[in-house]
Enzyme design. Structure first.
Site, PDB file in Angstrom:
ATOM      1  N   ILE A  20      -4.028  -5.424  -7.161  1.00 19.04           N
ATOM      2  CA  ILE A  20      -3.441  -4.592  -8.226  1.00 19.04           C
ATOM      3  C   ILE A  20      -1.937  -4.765  -8.245  1.00 19.04           C
ATOM      4  O   ILE A  20      -1.310  -4.840  -9.308  1.00 19.04           O
ATOM      5  CB  ILE A  20      -3.828  -3.105  -8.035  1.00 19.04           C
ATOM      6  CG1 ILE A  20      -5.314  -2.916  -8.335  1.00 19.04           C
ATOM      7  CG2 ILE A  20      -2.977  -2.211  -8.915  1.00 19.04           C
ATOM      8  CD1 ILE A  20      -5.776  -1.486  -8.411  1.00 19.04           C
ATOM      9  N   ASP A  65       4.912  -1.870   7.384  1.00 17.41           N
ATOM     10  CA  ASP A  65       3.657  -1.137   7.589  1.00 17.41           C
ATOM     11  C   ASP A  65       3.945   0.309   7.219  1.00 17.41           C
ATOM     12  O   ASP A  65       4.787   0.958   7.865  1.00 17.41           O
ATOM     13  CB  ASP A  65       3.243  -1.276   9.070  1.00 17.41           C
ATOM     14  CG  ASP A  65       1.958  -0.530   9.389  1.00 17.41           C
ATOM     15  OD1 ASP A  65       1.538   0.331   8.586  1.00 17.41           O
ATOM     16  OD2 ASP A  65       1.389  -0.794  10.457  1.00 17.41           O
ATOM     17  N   TYR A 157     -12.185   7.612   1.543  1.00 13.29           N
ATOM     18  CA  TYR A 157     -11.261   7.037   0.556  1.00 13.29           C
ATOM     19  C   TYR A 157     -11.006   8.051  -0.562  1.00 13.29           C
ATOM     20  O   TYR A 157      -9.860   8.328  -0.927  1.00 13.29           O
ATOM     21  CB  TYR A 157     -11.872   5.756  -0.003  1.00 13.29           C
ATOM     22  CG  TYR A 157     -11.055   5.080  -1.083  1.00 13.29           C
ATOM     23  CD1 TYR A 157      -9.937   4.319  -0.763  1.00 13.29           C
ATOM     24  CD2 TYR A 157     -11.413   5.189  -2.423  1.00 13.29           C
ATOM     25  CE1 TYR A 157      -9.187   3.699  -1.756  1.00 13.29           C
ATOM     26  CE2 TYR A 157     -10.680   4.569  -3.414  1.00 13.29           C
ATOM     27  CZ  TYR A 157      -9.562   3.818  -3.074  1.00 13.29           C
ATOM     28  OH  TYR A 157      -8.824   3.204  -4.060  1.00 13.29           O
TER      29      TYR A 157
HETATM   30  N1  NAD Z   1      -9.207  -2.311  -6.885  1.00 14.08           N
HETATM   31  C1  NAD Z   1      -9.576  -1.202  -7.479  1.00 14.08           C
HETATM   32  O1  NAD Z   1     -10.543  -1.185  -8.247  1.00 14.08           O
HETATM   33  C2  NAD Z   1      -8.796   0.071  -7.251  1.00 14.08           C
HETATM   34  C3  NAD Z   1      -9.138   1.176  -8.020  1.00 14.08           C
HETATM   35  C4  NAD Z   1      -8.423   2.336  -7.861  1.00 14.08           C
HETATM   36  C5  NAD Z   1      -7.345   2.389  -6.992  1.00 14.08           C
HETATM   37  N2  NAD Z   1      -7.022   1.301  -6.237  1.00 14.08           N
HETATM   38  C6  NAD Z   1      -5.839   1.432  -5.371  1.00 14.08           C
HETATM   39  O2  NAD Z   1      -4.880   0.444  -5.724  1.00 14.08           O
HETATM   40  C7  NAD Z   1      -4.087   0.104  -4.587  1.00 14.08           C
HETATM   41  C8  NAD Z   1      -4.107  -1.401  -4.395  1.00 14.08           C
HETATM   42  O3  NAD Z   1      -5.429  -1.809  -4.064  1.00 14.08           O
HETATM   43  P1  NAD Z   1      -6.040  -3.246  -4.355  1.00 14.08           P
HETATM   44  O4  NAD Z   1      -7.330  -3.050  -5.040  1.00 14.08           O
HETATM   45  O5  NAD Z   1      -5.020  -4.106  -4.986  1.00 14.08           O
HETATM   46  O6  NAD Z   1      -6.370  -3.700  -2.872  1.00 14.08           O
HETATM   47  P2  NAD Z   1      -5.865  -4.942  -2.002  1.00 14.08           P
HETATM   48  O7  NAD Z   1      -6.645  -4.851  -0.737  1.00 14.08           O
HETATM   49  O8  NAD Z   1      -5.915  -6.187  -2.804  1.00 14.08           O
HETATM   50  O9  NAD Z   1      -4.331  -4.584  -1.723  1.00 14.08           O
HETATM   51  C9  NAD Z   1      -3.904  -3.626  -0.785  1.00 14.08           C
HETATM   52  C10 NAD Z   1      -2.622  -4.129  -0.140  1.00 14.08           C
HETATM   53  O10 NAD Z   1      -2.142  -3.112   0.741  1.00 14.08           O
HETATM   54  C11 NAD Z   1      -1.690  -3.735   1.919  1.00 14.08           C
HETATM   55  N3  NAD Z   1      -1.743  -2.783   3.044  1.00 14.08           N
HETATM   56  C12 NAD Z   1      -2.835  -2.279   3.660  1.00 14.08           C
HETATM   57  N4  NAD Z   1      -2.462  -1.471   4.662  1.00 14.08           N
HETATM   58  C13 NAD Z   1      -1.100  -1.450   4.675  1.00 14.08           C
HETATM   59  C14 NAD Z   1      -0.128  -0.806   5.466  1.00 14.08           C
HETATM   60  N5  NAD Z   1      -0.466  -0.018   6.514  1.00 14.08           N
HETATM   61  N6  NAD Z   1       1.181  -0.998   5.179  1.00 14.08           N
HETATM   62  C15 NAD Z   1       1.547  -1.806   4.172  1.00 14.08           C
HETATM   63  N7  NAD Z   1       0.681  -2.481   3.396  1.00 14.08           N
HETATM   64  C16 NAD Z   1      -0.637  -2.289   3.645  1.00 14.08           C
HETATM   65  C17 NAD Z   1      -2.629  -4.925   2.139  1.00 14.08           C
HETATM   66  O11 NAD Z   1      -2.045  -5.905   3.005  1.00 14.08           O
HETATM   67  C18 NAD Z   1      -2.840  -5.405   0.718  1.00 14.08           C
HETATM   68  O12 NAD Z   1      -1.889  -6.396   0.350  1.00 14.08           O
HETATM   69  C19 NAD Z   1      -4.680   0.869  -3.410  1.00 14.08           C
HETATM   70  O13 NAD Z   1      -3.926   2.056  -3.197  1.00 14.08           O
HETATM   71  C20 NAD Z   1      -6.080   1.202  -3.888  1.00 14.08           C
HETATM   72  O14 NAD Z   1      -6.573   2.337  -3.256  1.00 14.08           O
HETATM   73  C21 NAD Z   1      -7.733   0.142  -6.339  1.00 14.08           C
END
Ligand code: NAD
Length: 257
Positions: A20, A65, A157
């Protein structure tokens, strides 16, 4: 003509190497901001950093982090030392556990809260230590469609994401008089490492999973990372100056609360 121009402004995006965040990174770059990309896994930043640089955007990458309070404060202090300010923060770092509640455990719950909720707080507080004296700032928190109703297979979550909306509202009220806007976005379904469409989902084929999931979205299609980036940029723009403490659903009408 409506024009969002972040020239001269900077933004810090957490979890900036994620699926995202790719759209979020791109949207702030398109609006002309200097973009600070931060992720726990700095290797994930190579691709977005190259893409943004090719667009002519000024980009800096940081290992951060969000669970490490001292590291978070140092990265933000360093940004302010270099740029003189932090204009915008987008909290996008997140993790998930997809399991039946009775098969999951407290350790996982604490881990999810530490990243999705407490980590978000650590970044927010560290940023506000600079935004409050400056009397300006914009914060956007990435919540979820599961901030709106519980999900059986994502209990921890979903609980963390309900917390994100509450954190957003309370912090927004705390800083409302100081000219700082704090909002959340609740994305629907977006393909990413967190929700890999190509992965196995129980006994379903990939096609069956996509069809089942799509049928739950009234608009009939998944959202994109750029949809979320566009919403984040809007919420940080002058057009949204009177919007704060809100959680905006960007989910094709899955939720309306
Ligand atoms: N993909 C979906 O459908 C969806 C829907 C609703 C909300 N979200 C939210 O969107 C956001 C991004 O998710 P995504 O789908 O792109 O997932 P993703 O796994 O592709 O990206 C998450 C990123 O967060 C980083 N991360 C994890 N733990 C960390 C930490 N302790 N410190 C710093 N960085 C850290 C990871 O390295 C990764 O690059 C999240 O908050 C997720 O909950 C995603």
């Amino acid at each position: 003509m409506i024009n969002i121009d972040f020239s001269g402004k900077n933004v810090l995006i957490t979890g900036a190497g994620g699926g995202i965040a790719a759209g979020i990174d791109r949207s702030y770059a398109k609006a002309g901001a200097k973009v600070h990309l931060a992720d726990m896994d700095v290797k994930t930043l190579e691709k977005p950093a190259a893409e943004l640089k090719a667009m002519g955007c000024e980009v800096v990458t940081h290992t951060m982090d969000v669970t490490d309070e001292a590291m978070v404060q140092k990265v933000i202090d360093d940004i302010v030392a270099a740029d003189g300010k932090l204009d915008m923060l987008c909290n996008a770092a997140g993790i998930i556990s997809v399991k039946n509640y009775m098969d999951d455990n407290s350790e996982m719950f604490e881990k999810i809260l530490a990243v999705n909720l407490v980590g978000m707080h650590k970044c927010t507080q560290a940023a506000l230590r600079h935004m409050l004296p400056a009397g300006a700032g914009k914060i956007v928190n990435i919540a979820s469609a599961s901030s709106r109703k519980g999900v059986a297979s994502m209990t921890f979550y979903s609980a963390s994401k309900f917390g994100v909306v509450s954190l957003t509202q309370s912090v927004a009220l705390t800083v409302a008089e100081k000219g700082i806007n704090v909002n959340a976005i609740c994305p629907g379904m977006i393909e990413s490492n967190m929700t890999p469409l190509g992965a196995k989902h129980g006994n379903m084929t990939v096609e069956e999973y996509i069809a089942l999931t799509t049928a739950r979205i009234p608009m009939g299609h998944f959202q994109t990372a750029d949809d979320i980036g566009n919403a984040a940029v809007f919420l940080c723009s002058d057009m949204a100056v009177n919007i704060t403490g809100q959680a905006l659903n960007v989910d094709g009408a899955m939720n309306m609360n």
